[in-house]
Write a protein that holds these residues in place. Sequence first.
Motif, PDB file in Angstrom:
ATOM      1  N   LYS A  10     -11.892  19.300 -49.330  1.00  0.00           N
ATOM      2  CA  LYS A  10     -11.093  18.729 -50.404  1.00  0.00           C
ATOM      3  C   LYS A  10      -9.620  18.900 -50.060  1.00  0.00           C
ATOM      4  O   LYS A  10      -9.194  19.938 -49.599  1.00  0.00           O
ATOM      5  N   HIS A  11      -8.878  17.812 -50.267  1.00  0.00           N
ATOM      6  CA  HIS A  11      -7.449  17.816 -50.002  1.00  0.00           C
ATOM      7  C   HIS A  11      -6.775  17.136 -51.181  1.00  0.00           C
ATOM      8  O   HIS A  11      -6.992  15.960 -51.436  1.00  0.00           O
ATOM      9  N   ASN A  12      -5.968  17.888 -51.921  1.00  0.00           N
ATOM     10  CA  ASN A  12      -5.307  17.379 -53.128  1.00  0.00           C
ATOM     11  C   ASN A  12      -6.297  16.774 -54.113  1.00  0.00           C
ATOM     12  O   ASN A  12      -6.064  15.710 -54.681  1.00  0.00           O
ATOM     13  N   GLY A  13      -7.428  17.419 -54.272  1.00  0.00           N
ATOM     14  CA  GLY A  13      -8.421  16.965 -55.239  1.00  0.00           C
ATOM     15  C   GLY A  13      -9.319  15.849 -54.754  1.00  0.00           C
ATOM     16  O   GLY A  13     -10.188  15.391 -55.488  1.00  0.00           O
ATOM     17  N   LYS A  14      -9.129  15.387 -53.534  1.00  0.00           N
ATOM     18  CA  LYS A  14      -9.968  14.319 -52.977  1.00  0.00           C
ATOM     19  C   LYS A  14     -10.787  14.860 -51.825  1.00  0.00           C
ATOM     20  O   LYS A  14     -10.300  15.665 -51.034  1.00  0.00           O
ATOM     21  N   LEU A  15     -12.011  14.388 -51.735  1.00  0.00           N
ATOM     22  CA  LEU A  15     -12.854  14.764 -50.618  1.00  0.00           C
ATOM     23  C   LEU A  15     -12.459  13.915 -49.420  1.00  0.00           C
ATOM     24  O   LEU A  15     -12.496  12.692 -49.464  1.00  0.00           O
ATOM     25  N   LEU A  16     -12.050  14.566 -48.359  1.00  0.00           N
ATOM     26  CA  LEU A  16     -11.620  13.886 -47.152  1.00  0.00           C
ATOM     27  C   LEU A  16     -12.600  14.235 -46.044  1.00  0.00           C
ATOM     28  O   LEU A  16     -12.668  15.371 -45.596  1.00  0.00           O
ATOM     29  N   ILE A  17     -13.369  13.257 -45.624  1.00  0.00           N
ATOM     30  CA  ILE A  17     -14.367  13.485 -44.592  1.00  0.00           C
ATOM     31  C   ILE A  17     -13.724  13.227 -43.241  1.00  0.00           C
ATOM     32  O   ILE A  17     -13.232  12.139 -42.970  1.00  0.00           O
ATOM     33  N   LYS A  18     -13.721  14.260 -42.404  1.00  0.00           N
ATOM     34  CA  LYS A  18     -13.140  14.182 -41.064  1.00  0.00           C
ATOM     35  C   LYS A  18     -14.158  14.728 -40.076  1.00  0.00           C
ATOM     36  O   LYS A  18     -15.062  15.461 -40.451  1.00  0.00           O
ATOM     37  N   PRO A  19     -13.995  14.400 -38.795  1.00  0.00           N
ATOM     38  CA  PRO A  19     -14.871  15.014 -37.790  1.00  0.00           C
ATOM     39  C   PRO A  19     -14.701  16.534 -37.814  1.00  0.00           C
ATOM     40  O   PRO A  19     -13.584  17.041 -37.957  1.00  0.00           O
ATOM     41  N   ALA A  20     -15.805  17.233 -37.678  1.00  0.00           N
ATOM     42  CA  ALA A  20     -15.761  18.695 -37.708  1.00  0.00           C
ATOM     43  C   ALA A  20     -15.013  19.234 -36.491  1.00  0.00           C
ATOM     44  O   ALA A  20     -15.084  18.649 -35.398  1.00  0.00           O
ATOM     45  N   LYS A  21     -14.309  20.339 -36.670  1.00  0.00           N
ATOM     46  CA  LYS A  21     -13.567  20.954 -35.572  1.00  0.00           C
ATOM     47  C   LYS A  21     -14.503  21.341 -34.436  1.00  0.00           C
ATOM     48  O   LYS A  21     -14.147  21.242 -33.261  1.00  0.00           O
ATOM     49  N   LYS A  22     -15.699  21.760 -34.809  1.00  0.00           N
ATOM     50  CA  LYS A  22     -16.703  22.137 -33.812  1.00  0.00           C
ATOM     51  C   LYS A  22     -17.093  20.917 -32.964  1.00  0.00           C
ATOM     52  O   LYS A  22     -17.257  21.027 -31.744  1.00  0.00           O
ATOM     53  N   SER A  23     -17.207  19.765 -33.586  1.00  0.00           N
ATOM     54  CA  SER A  23     -17.547  18.531 -32.876  1.00  0.00           C
ATOM     55  C   SER A  23     -16.422  18.117 -31.931  1.00  0.00           C
ATOM     56  O   SER A  23     -16.674  17.693 -30.798  1.00  0.00           O
ATOM     57  N   ILE A  24     -15.195  18.240 -32.379  1.00  0.00           N
ATOM     58  CA  ILE A  24     -14.037  17.892 -31.550  1.00  0.00           C
ATOM     59  C   ILE A  24     -13.963  18.832 -30.349  1.00  0.00           C
ATOM     60  O   ILE A  24     -13.762  18.387 -29.213  1.00  0.00           O
ATOM     61  N   LYS A  25     -14.149  20.120 -30.611  1.00  0.00           N
ATOM     62  CA  LYS A  25     -14.103  21.105 -29.539  1.00  0.00           C
ATOM     63  C   LYS A  25     -15.217  20.850 -28.522  1.00  0.00           C
ATOM     64  O   LYS A  25     -15.012  20.955 -27.314  1.00  0.00           O
ATOM     65  N   SER A  26     -16.388  20.495 -29.013  1.00  0.00           N
ATOM     66  CA  SER A  26     -17.515  20.186 -28.130  1.00  0.00           C
ATOM     67  C   SER A  26     -17.214  18.969 -27.265  1.00  0.00           C
ATOM     68  O   SER A  26     -17.494  18.953 -26.061  1.00  0.00           O
ATOM     69  N   LEU A  27     -16.645  17.931 -27.869  1.00  0.00           N
ATOM     70  CA  LEU A  27     -16.291  16.719 -27.125  1.00  0.00           C
ATOM     71  C   LEU A  27     -15.275  17.032 -26.031  1.00  0.00           C
ATOM     72  O   LEU A  27     -15.452  16.629 -24.874  1.00  0.00           O
ATOM     73  N   LEU A  28     -14.217  17.742 -26.385  1.00  0.00           N
ATOM     74  CA  LEU A  28     -13.180  18.046 -25.407  1.00  0.00           C
ATOM     75  C   LEU A  28     -13.714  18.952 -24.291  1.00  0.00           C
ATOM     76  O   LEU A  28     -13.318  18.814 -23.135  1.00  0.00           O
ATOM     77  N   GLY A  29     -14.634  19.842 -24.639  1.00  0.00           N
ATOM     78  CA  GLY A  29     -15.269  20.682 -23.627  1.00  0.00           C
ATOM     79  C   GLY A  29     -16.099  19.851 -22.660  1.00  0.00           C
ATOM     80  O   GLY A  29     -16.054  20.060 -21.432  1.00  0.00           O
ATOM     81  N   LYS A  30     -16.838  18.905 -23.202  1.00  0.00           N
ATOM     82  CA  LYS A  30     -17.659  18.027 -22.366  1.00  0.00           C
ATOM     83  C   LYS A  30     -16.783  17.164 -21.460  1.00  0.00           C
ATOM     84  O   LYS A  30     -17.081  16.993 -20.270  1.00  0.00           O
ATOM     85  N   ILE A  31     -15.700  16.637 -22.009  1.00  0.00           N
ATOM     86  CA  ILE A  31     -14.773  15.830 -21.211  1.00  0.00           C
ATOM     87  C   ILE A  31     -14.153  16.690 -20.108  1.00  0.00           C
ATOM     88  O   ILE A  31     -14.035  16.255 -18.963  1.00  0.00           O
ATOM     89  N   GLY A  32     -13.767  17.917 -20.441  1.00  0.00           N
ATOM     90  CA  GLY A  32     -13.206  18.832 -19.446  1.00  0.00           C
ATOM     91  C   GLY A  32     -14.187  19.120 -18.316  1.00  0.00           C
ATOM     92  O   GLY A  32     -13.802  19.155 -17.142  1.00  0.00           O
TER      93      GLY A  32
END
Length: 176
Positions: A10-32
């Motif tokens: 939730k951000h300022n009372g609104k639900l904001l769906i974003k990619p999970a940090k774990k997913s981003i970290k996994s992607l960047l690890g795989k790319i690396g």
Amino acid sequence: MEGFDFLGRKHNGKLLIKPAKKSIKSLLGKIGEIVKGNASAAQETLIRKLNLVIRGWAMHHRHVAAKATFSSIDSQVWQLLWKWAKRRHPAKGAQWARRGCFRQYGQRSWDFAAKRGAAENNSVGIRLFRAMTIAITRHVKIRGLANPFDPAWAPYFTHRRIVKCSVRLFGAALWR
């Protein structure tokens, strides 16, 4: 931090769906891993491997608020590839690595791309896919009163199906 990171925060009372940090970290690890594992591979081979991973991840996350995340990923991938280019040609200067591995395509002068052939001087053959090129598409909810078993709603569901099927995926021609 209370709660858990499942679909969003939730951000300022609104639900904001974003990619999970774990997913981003996994992607960047795989790319690396791909970049490091292909230190001596041809640039075209590296681009093909990276394109599969980046395109797949971006297409999976195109329905959420991910534009800033896509931009950040593109930036971090560029940093990895710039290091790869300089490491690949240690005896040459940075300008030589830039001319050898990066091409101009439209307004972009730093596209990681392989040449088509030695005869075609500065033409772009295969380019690295950028996650930023994916358009964010929102999910359209079904109307509350719509009933798929009621014939009166058949045109509504037919229209939804046509619109959904008309959305082309990047590389959809490959599966025909």
